[in-house]
Design a protein around this motif. Structure first.
Motif, PDB file in Angstrom:
ATOM      1  N   MET A 109     -99.196  39.847  18.819  1.00  0.00           N
ATOM      2  CA  MET A 109    -100.562  39.918  19.346  1.00  0.00           C
ATOM      3  C   MET A 109    -101.087  41.357  19.336  1.00  0.00           C
ATOM      4  O   MET A 109    -102.286  41.583  19.251  1.00  0.00           O
ATOM      5  N   GLY A 110    -100.183  42.311  19.488  1.00  0.00           N
ATOM      6  CA  GLY A 110    -100.580  43.716  19.512  1.00  0.00           C
ATOM      7  C   GLY A 110    -101.043  44.212  20.870  1.00  0.00           C
ATOM      8  O   GLY A 110    -101.492  45.346  21.004  1.00  0.00           O
ATOM      9  N   ARG A 111    -100.912  43.361  21.886  1.00  0.00           N
ATOM     10  CA  ARG A 111    -101.323  43.771  23.240  1.00  0.00           C
ATOM     11  C   ARG A 111    -100.837  42.733  24.238  1.00  0.00           C
ATOM     12  O   ARG A 111    -100.397  41.648  23.861  1.00  0.00           O
ATOM     13  N   GLY A 112    -100.985  43.069  25.519  1.00  0.00           N
ATOM     14  CA  GLY A 112    -100.651  42.142  26.597  1.00  0.00           C
ATOM     15  C   GLY A 112     -99.213  42.248  27.036  1.00  0.00           C
ATOM     16  O   GLY A 112     -98.419  42.995  26.477  1.00  0.00           O
ATOM     17  N   ARG A 113     -98.886  41.469  28.082  1.00  0.00           N
ATOM     18  CA  ARG A 113     -97.524  41.426  28.599  1.00  0.00           C
ATOM     19  C   ARG A 113     -97.389  40.284  29.583  1.00  0.00           C
ATOM     20  O   ARG A 113     -98.358  39.885  30.222  1.00  0.00           O
ATOM     21  N   ALA A 114     -96.176  39.761  29.677  1.00  0.00           N
ATOM     22  CA  ALA A 114     -95.892  38.757  30.697  1.00  0.00           C
ATOM     23  C   ALA A 114     -95.729  39.483  32.027  1.00  0.00           C
ATOM     24  O   ALA A 114     -95.190  40.589  32.080  1.00  0.00           O
ATOM     25  N   ARG A 115     -96.203  38.879  33.102  1.00  0.00           N
ATOM     26  CA  ARG A 115     -96.132  39.492  34.429  1.00  0.00           C
ATOM     27  C   ARG A 115     -95.338  38.610  35.377  1.00  0.00           C
ATOM     28  O   ARG A 115     -95.385  37.385  35.296  1.00  0.00           O
ATOM     29  N   SER A 116     -94.699  39.258  36.304  1.00  0.00           N
ATOM     30  CA  SER A 116     -93.969  38.539  37.339  1.00  0.00           C
ATOM     31  C   SER A 116     -94.949  38.118  38.428  1.00  0.00           C
ATOM     32  O   SER A 116     -96.059  38.666  38.535  1.00  0.00           O
ATOM     33  N   PRO A 117     -94.555  37.174  39.275  1.00  0.00           N
ATOM     34  CA  PRO A 117     -95.416  36.816  40.403  1.00  0.00           C
ATOM     35  C   PRO A 117     -95.776  38.025  41.279  1.00  0.00           C
ATOM     36  O   PRO A 117     -96.919  38.139  41.730  1.00  0.00           O
ATOM     37  N   ASP A 118     -94.835  38.937  41.482  1.00  0.00           N
ATOM     38  CA  ASP A 118     -95.141  40.120  42.297  1.00  0.00           C
ATOM     39  C   ASP A 118     -96.185  41.015  41.634  1.00  0.00           C
ATOM     40  O   ASP A 118     -97.046  41.586  42.311  1.00  0.00           O
ATOM     41  N   GLU A 119     -96.126  41.126  40.308  1.00  0.00           N
ATOM     42  CA  GLU A 119     -97.142  41.918  39.611  1.00  0.00           C
ATOM     43  C   GLU A 119     -98.508  41.255  39.730  1.00  0.00           C
ATOM     44  O   GLU A 119     -99.525  41.939  39.920  1.00  0.00           O
ATOM     45  N   PHE A 120     -98.547  39.925  39.652  1.00  0.00           N
ATOM     46  CA  PHE A 120     -99.813  39.224  39.856  1.00  0.00           C
ATOM     47  C   PHE A 120    -100.313  39.398  41.285  1.00  0.00           C
ATOM     48  O   PHE A 120    -101.511  39.594  41.502  1.00  0.00           O
ATOM     49  N   ARG A 121     -99.419  39.329  42.252  1.00  0.00           N
ATOM     50  CA  ARG A 121     -99.836  39.527  43.648  1.00  0.00           C
ATOM     51  C   ARG A 121    -100.559  40.860  43.816  1.00  0.00           C
ATOM     52  O   ARG A 121    -101.588  40.945  44.485  1.00  0.00           O
ATOM     53  N   ALA A 122    -100.019  41.909  43.221  1.00  0.00           N
ATOM     54  CA  ALA A 122    -100.635  43.234  43.323  1.00  0.00           C
ATOM     55  C   ALA A 122    -102.016  43.249  42.658  1.00  0.00           C
ATOM     56  O   ALA A 122    -102.974  43.801  43.219  1.00  0.00           O
ATOM     57  N   LEU A 123    -102.146  42.641  41.492  1.00  0.00           N
ATOM     58  CA  LEU A 123    -103.447  42.579  40.820  1.00  0.00           C
ATOM     59  C   LEU A 123    -104.454  41.762  41.619  1.00  0.00           C
ATOM     60  O   LEU A 123    -105.614  42.161  41.764  1.00  0.00           O
ATOM     61  N   PHE A 124    -104.021  40.611  42.137  1.00  0.00           N
ATOM     62  CA  PHE A 124    -104.913  39.794  42.964  1.00  0.00           C
ATOM     63  C   PHE A 124    -105.404  40.577  44.173  1.00  0.00           C
ATOM     64  O   PHE A 124    -106.590  40.550  44.510  1.00  0.00           O
ATOM     65  N   ALA A 125    -104.494  41.252  44.853  1.00  0.00           N
ATOM     66  CA  ALA A 125    -104.872  42.018  46.049  1.00  0.00           C
ATOM     67  C   ALA A 125    -105.872  43.105  45.694  1.00  0.00           C
ATOM     68  O   ALA A 125    -106.879  43.285  46.394  1.00  0.00           O
ATOM     69  N   GLU A 126    -105.631  43.808  44.607  1.00  0.00           N
ATOM     70  CA  GLU A 126    -106.542  44.880  44.202  1.00  0.00           C
ATOM     71  C   GLU A 126    -107.915  44.341  43.826  1.00  0.00           C
ATOM     72  O   GLU A 126    -108.929  45.019  43.990  1.00  0.00           O
ATOM     73  N   ALA A 127    -107.970  43.097  43.345  1.00  0.00           N
ATOM     74  CA  ALA A 127    -109.246  42.478  42.972  1.00  0.00           C
ATOM     75  C   ALA A 127    -109.956  41.841  44.161  1.00  0.00           C
ATOM     76  O   ALA A 127    -111.060  41.329  44.019  1.00  0.00           O
ATOM     77  N   GLY A 128    -109.325  41.822  45.343  1.00  0.00           N
ATOM     78  CA  GLY A 128    -109.982  41.296  46.537  1.00  0.00           C
ATOM     79  C   GLY A 128    -109.592  39.885  46.920  1.00  0.00           C
ATOM     80  O   GLY A 128    -110.274  39.248  47.731  1.00  0.00           O
ATOM     81  N   PHE A 129    -108.509  39.369  46.355  1.00  0.00           N
ATOM     82  CA  PHE A 129    -108.034  38.031  46.710  1.00  0.00           C
ATOM     83  C   PHE A 129    -106.967  38.107  47.789  1.00  0.00           C
ATOM     84  O   PHE A 129    -106.360  39.144  48.011  1.00  0.00           O
TER      85      PHE A 129
END
Length: 150
Positions: A109-129
């Motif tokens: 694909m040339g970009r992207g990455r698989a994320r763990s649930p903890d990595e998603f938690r951090a992104l969700f929190a930073e986005a206001g969820f």
């Protein structure tokens, strides 16, 4: 067809949305499913009660995913929810297989990455969820599901 009271909006690139409108009209669902063209990297998402992102985050870097989650948060009203469904990293017992598979897939694909649930938690929190939950699935390496609330 099973849920006649359900209405939804598909948001995708303009060419995809145009094709979807034609197919929805042919199937008799054009009055309940609206297809809106746009680019989630620069356009606002349509207002919604639930935003689903199915195999979208995997193909993009953290900055793009964070911006997308912020757009999803802006599209949702009080009580809204975002649902992310895609392969997850760090699945107990499957790390080796998943790491090799996604290394090849994402290299192609040339970009992207698989994320763990903890990595998603951090992104969700930073986005206001808040209230991030990992929902059980039969094969989380293939399709994990996370939800987060406004």
């Amino acid at each position: 067809r099973r849920h006649p009271g359900l209405a939804c909006t598909l948001f995708d690139l303009p060419a995809v949305a145009a094709r979807a409108r034609r197919r929805l009209a042919e199937s008799g669902l054009g009055d309940r499913v609206r297809a809106v063209g746009g680019d989630f990297e620069c356009d606002a998402l349509p207002a919604a009660d639930v935003v689903t992102l199915v195999r979208v985050c995997l193909d993009h870097g953290d900055d793009t995913v964070l911006a997308l989650l912020r757009r999803a948060r802006a599209a949702l009203g009080a009580g809204g929810m975002v649902v992310v469904a895609e392969p997850l990293a760090g699945v107990p017992g499957a790390e080796a297989v998943a790491d090799v598979y996604f290394a090849y897939y994402l290299r192609a694909m040339g970009r992207g990455r698989a994320r763990s649930p903890d990595e998603f938690r951090a992104l969700f929190a930073e986005a206001g969820f808040r209230r991030v939950r990992v929902r059980p699935t039969r094969y989380p390496v293939v399709a994990g599901v996370l939800t987060a609330e406004v």
